[in-house]
Design an enzyme around this catalytic site. Sequence first.
Site, PDB file in Angstrom:
ATOM      1  N   TRP A   1      10.252   7.257 -28.942  1.00  0.00           N
ATOM      2  CA  TRP A   1      10.656   6.625 -30.208  1.00  0.00           C
ATOM      3  C   TRP A   1      12.108   6.189 -30.048  1.00  0.00           C
ATOM      4  CZ3 TRP A   1      12.983   9.483 -34.838  1.00  0.00           C
ATOM      5  CH2 TRP A   1      12.953   8.689 -35.983  1.00  0.00           C
TER       6      TRP A   1
ATOM      7  N   ASP B   1       9.126  17.400 -31.077  1.00  0.00           N
ATOM      8  CA  ASP B   1       9.041  16.537 -32.253  1.00  0.00           C
ATOM      9  C   ASP B   1       7.580  16.533 -32.676  1.00  0.00           C
ATOM     10  OD1 ASP B   1       9.002  14.566 -34.156  1.00  0.00           O
ATOM     11  OD2 ASP B   1      10.197  13.134 -33.009  1.00  0.00           O
TER      12      ASP B   1
ATOM     13  N   LYS C   1       3.963  11.719 -43.033  1.00  0.00           N
ATOM     14  CA  LYS C   1       2.673  11.080 -42.771  1.00  0.00           C
ATOM     15  C   LYS C   1       1.537  11.988 -43.239  1.00  0.00           C
ATOM     16  CE  LYS C   1       5.715   9.506 -39.579  1.00  0.00           C
ATOM     17  NZ  LYS C   1       6.346   8.259 -39.285  1.00  0.00           N
TER      18      LYS C   1
HETATM   19  C1  LMR Z   1       7.613   4.820 -36.406  1.00  0.00           C
HETATM   20  O1  LMR Z   1       7.848   5.124 -35.229  1.00  0.00           O
HETATM   21  O2  LMR Z   1       7.178   3.711 -36.733  1.00  0.00           O
HETATM   22  C2  LMR Z   1       7.832   5.856 -37.470  1.00  0.00           C
HETATM   23  O3  LMR Z   1       8.243   7.051 -36.927  1.00  0.00           O
HETATM   24  C3  LMR Z   1       8.701   5.370 -38.566  1.00  0.00           C
HETATM   25  C4  LMR Z   1      10.130   5.218 -38.161  1.00  0.00           C
HETATM   26  O4  LMR Z   1      10.987   5.735 -38.877  1.00  0.00           O
HETATM   27  O5  LMR Z   1      10.426   4.557 -37.166  1.00  0.00           O
END
Ligand code: LMR
Length: 400
Positions: free
Chosen positions: A130, A211, A246
């Site tokens: 992420w 996470d 979520k």
């Molecule tokens: C995502 O990866 O789309 C979610 O975790 C929302 C975000 O805050 O990026």
Amino acid sequence: MFQHVQPYAGDPIFALVDAFHADPRPQKVNLSIGIYFDEQGRLPVLPSVQLAEQRILAEGGPKPYLAMEGDAAARREVAALLLGRDHAAIAAGRVATIQTVGSSGGLKVGADFLKAWLPGSAVWVSDPTWDNHRSMFEGSGFQVNPYPYYDAKTGGVRFDDLLATMRSLPQRSIVLLHACCHNPTGVDLSRAQWDALIPVLRERELLPYLDLAYQGFGDGIVEDAYAVRALANAGLTFFVANSFSKSMSVYGERCGALSAVCADKAEADLVMGQLRFTVRRLYSSPAIHAAKIVSHVLADADLRPLWEAELAAMRERIAAMRRALHARLVTLLPGRDFNYFLTQRGMFSYTGLSAAQVDRLREEHAVYLIRSGRICVAGLNNDNVGRTAEAMAAVIGTPG
Ligand code: LMR
């Protein structure tokens, strides 16, 4: 005073959501941000949460500040959800859980704590991860490095390379791991891989930082906590940031937590003290409504099973959409391997589409996904899955 301030390029995920909303095309499809939408394309309000909120409203009462660490009942329920109510680590008092502002707040509190108490460590994140992981830890002053993870050739995990990297890391390196539903790839470590990784984490004295933002969206609430429980059972010291955004569809309420599973109660008490201080310096204390939602839904004998069934329904709808997209794509492009849609877990699939193909999907077909090629499968429904598959087949099948 501020003429030297650099312009902010914007967040790649949130910026795409804004672009989606501004797009006037009626057939547009939003597969960008990790948000669960229902079959009608709406953000669901879970009846379990709604009932909890009715009770909270009926109870009334004042709204004092919570303690820095948050509400005791919510924290207790979170630890039980992560580890199982009767886990020995909880009984031994070696779990320090604080309520946080979403799991992002938890990740950030943990990052600041770690920079203060393991200042010489670096952070290692999966390649890819992420985007915000890197920003958050860099924002706390860490050097952030990638470890091998996704294998574009096989669609699996480069597990041997991952293990080899872990074996080479300095002691006390911080290793960020996705407990389930890997974001962005949807490719998780298997149980056997966790079992092989854990002894290496222990031998090298690394600090796992889990996470867990999508608990319940992979295989189930308990199944998705496998890594948390396996690390705790193995006696490792680790952090886990978890979210209800979520799983309870309460994105804007910022319901999350950070737990430190420590060697013993004395260590957990020390860590708890410094986590409280970190919170005090960052935002003082978390939100009372968030705490009440979490504790009511998780602790109530009627609401808990209702929530679990609602979460199962979301998980099953995503799985059905994976099957539907797969079925259409293999019909449209026979001979190509789209099996990854079926094997990946959670909200996301990593399509392997190039940034140029992603741009064509958005510009020519009004299908929005982030430029890494990640799609949020939870944005699909029976109405839009067909045209999404056709759009994907068009950009895969014809050179841009
Ligand atoms: C995502 O990866 O789309 C979610 O975790 C929302 C975000 O805050 O990026």
